[in-house]
Design a protein around this motif. Structure first.
Motif, PDB file in Angstrom:
ATOM      1  N   GLU A 230     -33.828   9.785 -28.248  1.00  0.00           N
ATOM      2  CA  GLU A 230     -34.494  10.308 -27.164  1.00  0.00           C
ATOM      3  C   GLU A 230     -35.613  11.441 -27.224  1.00  0.00           C
ATOM      4  O   GLU A 230     -35.673  12.303 -27.822  1.00  0.00           O
ATOM      5  CB  GLU A 230     -33.708  10.773 -26.149  1.00  0.00           C
ATOM      6  CG  GLU A 230     -32.465   9.703 -25.280  1.00  0.00           C
ATOM      7  CD  GLU A 230     -31.781  10.511 -24.438  1.00  0.00           C
ATOM      8  OE1 GLU A 230     -31.514  10.002 -23.105  1.00  0.00           O
ATOM      9  OE2 GLU A 230     -30.724  11.230 -24.928  1.00  0.00           O
TER      10      GLU A 230
ATOM     11  N   VAL B 108     -37.056  13.380 -19.025  1.00  0.00           N
ATOM     12  CA  VAL B 108     -37.183  12.256 -20.185  1.00  0.00           C
ATOM     13  C   VAL B 108     -38.346  11.539 -20.092  1.00  0.00           C
ATOM     14  O   VAL B 108     -38.947  10.977 -19.017  1.00  0.00           O
ATOM     15  CB  VAL B 108     -35.916  11.115 -19.876  1.00  0.00           C
ATOM     16  CG1 VAL B 108     -35.834  10.156 -20.460  1.00  0.00           C
ATOM     17  CG2 VAL B 108     -34.586  12.098 -19.835  1.00  0.00           C
TER      18      VAL B 108
ATOM     19  N   TYR C  94     -37.068   2.927 -24.702  1.00  0.00           N
ATOM     20  CA  TYR C  94     -35.851   3.561 -25.143  1.00  0.00           C
ATOM     21  C   TYR C  94     -35.112   3.828 -23.802  1.00  0.00           C
ATOM     22  O   TYR C  94     -33.816   3.351 -23.691  1.00  0.00           O
ATOM     23  CB  TYR C  94     -35.862   4.658 -26.120  1.00  0.00           C
ATOM     24  CG  TYR C  94     -34.455   5.225 -26.412  1.00  0.00           C
ATOM     25  CD1 TYR C  94     -33.895   4.637 -27.498  1.00  0.00           C
ATOM     26  CD2 TYR C  94     -33.808   6.057 -25.894  1.00  0.00           C
ATOM     27  CE1 TYR C  94     -32.586   5.204 -27.797  1.00  0.00           C
ATOM     28  CE2 TYR C  94     -32.652   6.695 -26.078  1.00  0.00           C
ATOM     29  CZ  TYR C  94     -32.233   6.156 -27.108  1.00  0.00           C
ATOM     30  OH  TYR C  94     -30.706   6.812 -27.357  1.00  0.00           O
ATOM     31  N   ASN C  95     -35.704   4.651 -23.107  1.00  0.00           N
ATOM     32  CA  ASN C  95     -34.843   5.396 -21.808  1.00  0.00           C
ATOM     33  C   ASN C  95     -34.762   4.269 -20.850  1.00  0.00           C
ATOM     34  O   ASN C  95     -33.765   4.162 -19.969  1.00  0.00           O
ATOM     35  CB  ASN C  95     -35.722   6.562 -21.324  1.00  0.00           C
ATOM     36  CG  ASN C  95     -35.661   7.670 -22.304  1.00  0.00           C
ATOM     37  OD1 ASN C  95     -34.610   8.407 -22.374  1.00  0.00           O
ATOM     38  ND2 ASN C  95     -36.592   8.044 -22.786  1.00  0.00           N
TER      39      ASN C  95
ATOM     40  N   GLN D 137     -32.005   2.170 -21.888  1.00  0.00           N
ATOM     41  CA  GLN D 137     -30.739   3.039 -21.656  1.00  0.00           C
ATOM     42  C   GLN D 137     -30.261   3.125 -20.386  1.00  0.00           C
ATOM     43  O   GLN D 137     -29.056   2.926 -19.849  1.00  0.00           O
ATOM     44  CB  GLN D 137     -30.853   4.417 -22.401  1.00  0.00           C
ATOM     45  CG  GLN D 137     -29.518   5.258 -21.956  1.00  0.00           C
ATOM     46  CD  GLN D 137     -29.803   6.723 -22.959  1.00  0.00           C
ATOM     47  OE1 GLN D 137     -29.125   6.698 -24.009  1.00  0.00           O
ATOM     48  NE2 GLN D 137     -30.363   7.275 -22.236  1.00  0.00           N
TER      49      GLN D 137
ATOM     50  N   ALA E 242     -31.196   2.055 -28.490  1.00  0.00           N
ATOM     51  CA  ALA E 242     -30.930   2.219 -27.025  1.00  0.00           C
ATOM     52  C   ALA E 242     -29.834   1.318 -26.774  1.00  0.00           C
ATOM     53  O   ALA E 242     -28.469   1.936 -26.232  1.00  0.00           O
ATOM     54  CB  ALA E 242     -31.836   2.298 -26.102  1.00  0.00           C
TER      55      ALA E 242
END
Length: 351
Positions: A57, A206, A211-212, A215, A301
């Motif tokens: 992250e 964030v 990736y986020n 996720q 992720a």
């Protein structure tokens, strides 16, 4: 991904920060550390940087007024990046700022290390980085050494285990206007008092990358299946597990997420599809974030998030059934003679 095999430790300053609610103060070093020992830099690099190799992250600094000039850590880091000669004096300012945000009586005092690294790699690019670390946990170590009549044993108290970094962050010298790239570690974040590291001291948000996005979408879907569906539909636990398994299969096999395609392939039911989209919209409103309708799926992720997806049916205290494949091969029924539920499982051979 963060790699440090080319990294070098250029500067290091160490200070002590206490808890002002416990009538403790801070102690600032007059000068940066001068390292003479050849082995010590390697040990420090292992202590500071090794934990970040598993961090995926990436965060950014932010300020409530949307003015990064008012963000303390961003300000002092920028001064260091602009002129390395100001490193030590700005490390002192960072320690003072950490002291000022120590506003919980249970926050432990500890040493604060501010380091400057060359050649740290993040997301395929090599650049300089500033590290801020805090050691709070101390341990006692036994030492065996040669004595006059053989081996003797002693100990050292209040020592630091270089395998256990309590708190740390790396600030990478790129994307200054967006709030830099920042990686963070907080091994004590399970405690309510520990949120000060991310929220009060670093003030992070964030970064909304793939990736986020991956996720968050997996997390939202999991909550939708495990919490929301019961309010609108009658579903067996096996059906919920099947929905979770199908979502994992989708994210593992596809390169790009598309909410329409995902809804059709994984959920299928029209009412369920509409309910999921509304659930996503409510999440965006509640957490003031945007989940794009399409984005590239992050493999890292997926690997992290699917560990939280449970595919096991727990039946009283007698049986656990793990469901990994075809939902059609397991049936639920009710035995009137025993007044008990049952599952019927079809298979070709035992393994």
């Amino acid at each position: 991904m963060i790699f440090s095999f080319e990294a070098a430790l250029a500067h290091l300053s160490i200070h002590k920060v206490g808890n002002k609610l416990q009538d403790e103060f801070y102690a600032l070093s007059d000068n940066p550390v001068q390292i003479q020992d050849e082995l010590l830099p390697k040990l420090l690099m292992q202590y500071f940087l090794s934990p970040f190799e598993k961090v995926n992250e990436v965060y950014r600094f932010f300020h409530a007024n949307e003015d990064l000039n008012l963000h303390e850590v961003h300000h002092f880091a920028s001064l260091i990046f602009e002129d390395n000669q100001t490193f030590h004096e700005n490390s002192q300012q960072l320690a003072k700022h950490l002291f000022e945000v120590t506003n919980h009586p249970k926050i432990k005092s500890g040493e604060v290390y501010v380091a400057y690294f060359n050649n740290v790699q993040i997301e395929g690019e090599v650049m300089d980085a500033i590290g801020i670390f805090k050691s709070e946990t101390k341990e006692t170590y036994l030492k065996v050494y040669n004595g006059q009549n053989g081996f003797d044993v002693g100990y050292e108290e209040d020592a630091i285990n270089i395998q256990k970094l309590d708190k740390g962050c790396l600030i990478f010298n790129c994307e200054k206007e967006e709030g830099y790239k920042v990686a963070v570690i907080d091994q004590t974040n399970r405690n309510s008092e520990a949120v000060y590291w991310k929220d009060e001291f670093l003030k992070l948000k964030v970064r909304n990358d793939n990736y986020n996005q991956t996720q968050n979408t997996l997390s939202i879907y999991k909550n939708f299946v495990t919490e929301k569906l019961d309010e609108e539909f009658q579903m067996d636990k096996a059906d919920k597990i099947d929905l979770l398994n199908r979502s994992v299969k989708y994210f593992k096999e596809k390169e790009t997420f598309d909410i329409e395609e995902f809804s059709n392939e994984v959920i299928g039911n029209e009412q369920g599809k509409e309910s999921f989209k509304n659930f996503v919209k409510n999440y965006e409103t509640e957490f003031d974030t945007v989940i794009p309708e399409s984005f590239e799926i992050s493999e890292a992720a997926v690997k992290k998030q699917v560990r939280t997806f449970k595919s096991v049916l727990k039946l009283d205290k007698n049986f656990h059934i793990y469901i990994h494949g075809d939902r059609e091969l397991i049936e639920k029924g009710f035995d009137d003679s025993r007044t008990m539920n049952y599952y019927k499982i079809y298979f070709k051979e035992e393994q």
